[in-house]
Scaffold this motif. Structure first.
Motif, PDB file in Angstrom:
ATOM      1  N   ASP A  96      -7.966  11.134  -0.357  1.00  0.00           N
ATOM      2  CA  ASP A  96      -6.833  11.712   0.362  1.00  0.00           C
ATOM      3  C   ASP A  96      -5.528  11.277  -0.297  1.00  0.00           C
ATOM      4  O   ASP A  96      -5.208  10.082  -0.318  1.00  0.00           O
ATOM      5  N   HIS A  98       0.844  -1.188   0.000  1.00  0.00           N
ATOM      6  CA  HIS A  98       0.000   0.000   0.000  1.00  0.00           C
ATOM      7  C   HIS A  98       0.885   1.246   0.000  1.00  0.00           C
ATOM      8  O   HIS A  98       1.926   1.299   0.683  1.00  0.00           O
ATOM      9  N   ARG A 105       0.906  10.657  -2.782  1.00  0.00           N
ATOM     10  CA  ARG A 105       2.025  11.580  -2.509  1.00  0.00           C
ATOM     11  C   ARG A 105       3.342  10.810  -2.471  1.00  0.00           C
ATOM     12  O   ARG A 105       4.329  11.225  -3.070  1.00  0.00           O
ATOM     13  N   ASN A 156      -2.738  11.397   0.794  1.00  0.00           N
ATOM     14  CA  ASN A 156      -1.794  10.899   1.802  1.00  0.00           C
ATOM     15  C   ASN A 156      -2.182   9.527   2.344  1.00  0.00           C
ATOM     16  O   ASN A 156      -1.473   8.981   3.185  1.00  0.00           O
ATOM     17  N   GLU A 157      -3.310   8.969   1.898  1.00  0.00           N
ATOM     18  CA  GLU A 157      -3.781   7.695   2.428  1.00  0.00           C
ATOM     19  C   GLU A 157      -3.166   6.539   1.652  1.00  0.00           C
ATOM     20  O   GLU A 157      -3.308   6.463   0.427  1.00  0.00           O
ATOM     21  N   PRO A 158      -2.498   5.611   2.339  1.00  0.00           N
ATOM     22  CA  PRO A 158      -1.906   4.464   1.636  1.00  0.00           C
ATOM     23  C   PRO A 158      -2.983   3.489   1.162  1.00  0.00           C
ATOM     24  O   PRO A 158      -3.815   3.035   1.959  1.00  0.00           O
ATOM     25  N   SER A 179       0.656   5.789  -0.656  1.00  0.00           N
ATOM     26  CA  SER A 179      -0.181   6.964  -0.937  1.00  0.00           C
ATOM     27  C   SER A 179       0.244   7.575  -2.274  1.00  0.00           C
ATOM     28  O   SER A 179       1.354   7.335  -2.760  1.00  0.00           O
ATOM     29  N   ILE A 199      -5.294   3.673  -6.444  1.00  0.00           N
ATOM     30  CA  ILE A 199      -4.950   5.066  -6.782  1.00  0.00           C
ATOM     31  C   ILE A 199      -5.380   5.371  -8.212  1.00  0.00           C
ATOM     32  O   ILE A 199      -5.987   6.406  -8.491  1.00  0.00           O
ATOM     33  N   CYS A 220     -11.320   6.752  -2.236  1.00  0.00           N
ATOM     34  CA  CYS A 220     -10.194   7.409  -1.561  1.00  0.00           C
ATOM     35  C   CYS A 220     -10.009   8.784  -2.185  1.00  0.00           C
ATOM     36  O   CYS A 220      -9.820   8.899  -3.396  1.00  0.00           O
TER      37      CYS A 220
END
Length: 989
Positions: free
Chosen positions: A277, A225, A229, A279-281, A227, A287, A275
């Motif tokens: 965010d 996982h 970013r 920054n969320e893994p 993010s 993604i 999702c």
């Protein structure tokens, strides 16, 4: 429901002609962009993975941290906010410029194959944009019309759109955010993305302020996982200060997702959670899904490249525009590409500018004429990757001056396939994960092999069904076939353009049929039913043998059944026995290679390199009438490709493509070949067939095998083979594997020049008899020959330079060579335009030679003075006993002076006329044979005048003798001369 049942294109199965042959027209106006380097459609794929893959692109940080739009900042005075905003903009600008610089450096890097098989071009030098056509999901899903290539090349192109307009508003006025760019293998998807990134780096894509490319193949290999970013900063470390502000800033961002077919995406909420965010893994596939859903960074634009079979993985509601890459469907684009690529300054090596430009212009002109005929090559070059292959092959044929081991024709085709397939699996959702190239070798290779064996190049739909559909047993196999049909089929096969055969298929590039047939055989896919069943049974028995052994041991201890271990041991013999029988496959491959290499019906065809040249540039002259019977198909590249595939380098590349050929198998095949190939190679082969044999040895790249084969060749006859720089390099490379002396090397009428002699210099040193007649060798070439004869390792004893424009200066170089040479015994300068000055130059140095025995200066316009001067020197020479002076301008006085020479008294014999005083010369038949052999290359009127003089001389000498026996001899020779004169006047000679 399976994908095979969902796709309308697979129903009915017989409709192979209804594949998506969508080609744009040739008559519409096009917008041509000439910016970035064009390599095969998949050529950039390996290279893109390096860029977009695990290796990060980092630069020094050098920029200020972005603090975001917090409440504290909003409470600051406006001047302070304005100052920080300017500071942020400066920081963003600096980081993005570094990002552009890094991307430009990486994406400007050419693949190894681009540099290996030709000069490396700058990105802004050679690129022609392929045609891009706006499409829709409905068009993708519906069956394609049954169109031939000819019709499609003539139909007008619809909905053409440029690369820079993909994100324009759609027909309803809505802003497009997600674009799916799809195309079959070889149409140039990766190259187009590469160009798009380079354009942005150079400021030619102002619509976006930031471009972030990703390789879906690398994302598919990442299971942890992560993010968004972290994913961006891991790939591009210098963007770590820009990424935190992506969501809040007004940056116009473009994400590029290259090769979506590598990812298995699930757009169901149950399969992929929402999702928003960065920054969320989450898993990498999540993604991608949320970016396309516009749930993550909704303002970002996204362009996805994929093959047609994977387009449906993205629901249509998430796609703003579908665009299909149609390749070079306009022949004008093909011509432009070839003109730019073949006209590059570094294309023709180190030749003079004038000669280089003339040869390049001639190549482009011949290629353009062939394209205008709407030949099969026009259909092939619809794919940009095949345009690259054509240019690379022409560079190999015309501009290769030395041949390194890595540069072979088989290597070009193997690397071409790696550039386009690069180890891709056919269908990432299939559990077998069979590589695309392995699937092609098993199916298309079978079709190619059966075509080679039956000597045909056109295939009906029934032929296709027999090779692709007969053995379909499972749902998985059916799905793989459907993916192959939509993504790969037309890369290898295309409709025939020959009148009357519009509904048949041919290999897009003819030589590819022979390559895939060779790969099919070498991989061991050609098996009989007994071999296939035996192999499967052997594998099954091998797997269960250990379990059975345990059970038998337990039972034998409890029950007195002693026959069970015996029975089991007999059962275990079968796999070992089958492995020995399977080794016979190597002998079969070697036998097939030898039989195909030395087929007697192909003995008098052009050599394979000339055949390839003709297939690309066409054959000049009137076109064949449609009703005229075609020539038999020739497949002489097939055994050569078999040998080339077995080379270590090509096996390593094929291993990357999922086609494994073990070292032991290659060793056993080479061992088996020695029994047949070398034995048959010892036989006297016609020149073109011998050139093919030498080229086979070069492609095989087995130095020990080649050395043994070359040692068996004592005479090498390549007369009338057009010895291009490539062929000269191949001959030199193959002959360099040994150091044995060659009895005879015949290079008569081979289009040699001084450069050819330089290339062949190490070979010529070892030749005793050297035939260089009819090669237009002038003074520059004579300078090379002088260096050859003066070399201390030279063993040349007989040198024939007849019918070459040697001239006076060339004679001076040869005279220098005579003065210092110790090996030469016979020198023929027949019809070499020496004149009196050239003969005088040779006479001056002749006394310094102590080994020459025979000198031919016939047909050189020598007068009495020069002829007598040469004879005077020859009389004092220790070994020279024969001088040929016939067909020169020698008067009656000169003839009488030369007739008076006596071998026992003067030590030399001069061959001038057919008579010797009152008798017939012992060499009259030799002189007439020389005339007859060289008549096609001599001035017929001058020959007629000389024959008339010879006839007068015969009649005069006959009248001076009373011996009836001599008169009879004179009459016989006169009849031969009259017969020759009659044929000369009738034009039958």
């Amino acid at each position: 429901m399976s994908r095979a049942m969902q796709c309308q294109g697979c129903l009915p199965w017989g409709s192979w002609a209804q594949l998506p042959w969508s080609l744009a027209g040739t008559r519409g106006t096009r917008s041509l962009s000439v910016r970035a380097a064009a390599v095969p459609g998949g050529a950039g794929r390996c290279f893109l993975r390096k860029i977009l893959g695990t290796s990060s692109i980092s630069l020094p940080r050098g920029c200020v941290h972005y603090q975001g739009d917090s409440q504290e900042n909003s409470a600051q005075p406006s001047s302070s906010r304005h100052g920080q905003s300017q500071l942020r903009n400066v920081a963003f600008s600096g980081a993005i410029k570094k990002h552009q610089k890094s991307l430009s450096a990486w994406f400007s890097h050419q693949p190894n194959e681009e540099r290996q098989f030709g000069p490396s071009f700058s990105l802004d030098a050679v690129h022609v944009d392929p045609v891009i056509r706006e499409s829709s999901l409905e068009e993708i899903l519906k069956p394609s019309p049954d169109l031939t290539i000819q019709n499609q090349l003539q139909q007008p192109c619809r909905k053409v759109i440029s690369l820079h307009n993909l994100f324009d508003v759609d027909a309803c006025g809505r802003q497009v955010k997600n674009v799916v760019l799809y195309g079959t293998v070889g149409t140039g998807k990766s190259t187009l993305i590469k160009k798009m990134v380079v354009d942005w780096c150079h400021g030619r894509l102002p619509l976006f302020q930031l471009v972030i490319p990703f390789s879906c193949e690398d994302l598919s290999h990442s299971h942890a996982h992560v993010s968004l970013r972290r994913l961006i900063t891991k790939k591009y470390q210098h963007l770590r200060d820009v990424v935190p502000g992506l969501e809040a800033s007004n940056l116009r961002v473009l994400f590029i997702l290259n090769g979506l077919e590598r990812l298995n995406l699930d757009f169901r909420l149950a399969g992929t959670e929402l999702c928003c965010d960065p920054n969320e893994p989450v898993p990498p596939s999540a993604i991608v899904v949320n970016l396309l859903r516009k749930y993550l960074l909704p303002e970002a634009s996204i362009i996805v490249t994929t093959r047609p079979s994977a387009v449906r993985r993205i629901p249509g509601k998430y796609v703003g525009r579908y665009a299909e890459i149609c390749g070079f469907s306009d022949t004008n684009l093909q011509k432009l590409y070839f003109q730019m690529r073949l006209s590059q300054p570094g294309c023709s090596g180190e030749e003079s500018q004038d000669r280089r430009s003339a040869e390049q212009e001639n190549l482009v002109e011949m290629l353009s004429r062939n394209l205008e005929r709407h030949n099969q090559i026009t259909a092939a070059c619809f794919l940009p990757s095949y345009c690259w292959l054509v240019c690379t092959t022409l560079h190999f044929l015309y501009f290769t001056r030395t041949v390194p081991p890595s540069q072979t024709l088989t290597g070009i085709y193997t690397s071409f396939l790696r550039l386009n397939f690069s180890g891709e699996v056919l269908d990432s959702s299939d559990p077998t994960h069979i590589s695309m190239m392995k699937y092609v070798a098993k199916t298309v290779g079978k079709l190619a092999y059966e075509g080679v064996m039956s000597r045909k190049t056109c295939f009906s739909e029934e032929d296709l069904r027999q090779c692709f559909e007969v053995e379909m047993k499972t749902e998985s196999e059916l799905n793989l076939l459907e993916v192959f049909r939509s993504d790969v089929f037309r890369f290898f096969l295309s409709p025939c353009v020959q009148p009357g055969k519009e509904h048949t298929f041919v290999f897009t590039i003819p030589a590819m049929q022979e390559y895939l047939a060779a790969l099919y055989v070498v991989l061991g896919e050609k098996k009989t039913l007994v071999q296939r069943v035996g192999k499967e049974l052997s594998e099954v028995l091998g797997k269960v043998s250990e379990d059975v052994a345990v059970v038998v041991n337990i039972i034998s201890k409890v029950l007195p059944l002693r026959f069970l271990p015996v029975l089991f041991n007999l059962l275990k013999i079968f796999p070992r026995y089958f492995s020995r029988v399977g080794g016979k496959d190597r002998d079969t491959i070697a036998h097939t290679m030898a039989e195909e290499l030395f087929k007697e019906e192909d003995y008098y065809n052009d050599d394979v390199l000339d055949q390839i040249n003709s297939s690309i540039l066409g054959v000049e002259g009137p076109m064949r009438h449609p009703d005229e019977a075609p020539d038999d198909e020739v497949f002489e590249l097939f055994p050569i490709f078999m040998g080339g595939i077995l080379s270590r380098r090509n096996r390593a590349i094929l291993e990357q493509l999922g086609c494994s050929i073990k070292n032991l198998a290659a060793f056993e095949i080479a061992k088996a070949m020695k029994k047949t190939v070398i034995r048959k190679g010892r036989r006297g082969l016609p020149p073109s067939e011998l050139m093919d044999y030498l080229f086979f040895l070069h492609e095989f790249q087995n130095e020990r095998f080649t050395a043994e084969a070359i040692r068996s060749l004592r005479a090498v006859n390549l007369s009338s083979v057009k010895m291009t720089p490539l062929k000269c390099s191949v001959l030199a490379s193959v002959m360099s594997t040994t150091s044995h002396e060659v009895e005879e090397l015949n290079l008569t009428s081979c289009n040699l020049d001084s450069g050819s002699l330089r290339t062949l210099f190490p070979v010529l040193l070892r030749c005793k008899a050297l035939h260089l007649q009819l090669n237009s060798l002038g003074s520059d070439a004579c300078k090379e020959i002088r260096d050859l004869l003066l070399h201390d390792k030279c063993v040349v004893s007989s040198l024939r330079l007849a019918n070459n424009p040697v001239g006076e200066q060339g004679a001076r170089y040869l005279a220098e060579a005579l003065a210092g040479n110790r090996s030469l015994r016979q020198l023929s300068l027949l019809h070499t335009a020496l004149g009196d000055p050239g003969a005088e130059a040779i006479a001056q140095r002749l006394a310094q030679n102590q080994h020459l025995q025979e000198l031919n200066l016939g047909y050189n316009s020598l007068t009495d003075t020069a002829a007598l001067r040469v004879v005077e020197v020859a009389k004092r020479h220790e070994t020279l006993d024969k001088v040929h002076l016939y067909f020169n301008d020698i008067s009656e006085d000169g003839k009488r002076a030369l007739d008076s020479l006596r071998m026992d008294r003067d030590g030399v014999r001069a061959l001038v006329f057919l008579t010797a005083g009152t008798d017939v010369s012992d060499y009259w038949s030799h002189i007439l044979n020389v005339v007859q052999r060289n008549l096609p290359f001599w001035d017929r009127e001058r020959v007629r005048q000389h024959l008339a003089l010879l006839l007068q001389d015969l009649e005069s000498s006959r009248s001076q003798t009373a011996n009836p026996w001599r008169k009879a001899k004179f009459l016989r020779v006169e009849s031969e001369v009259k017969k020759m004169l009659g044929k000369l006047q009738d034009g039958s000679l």
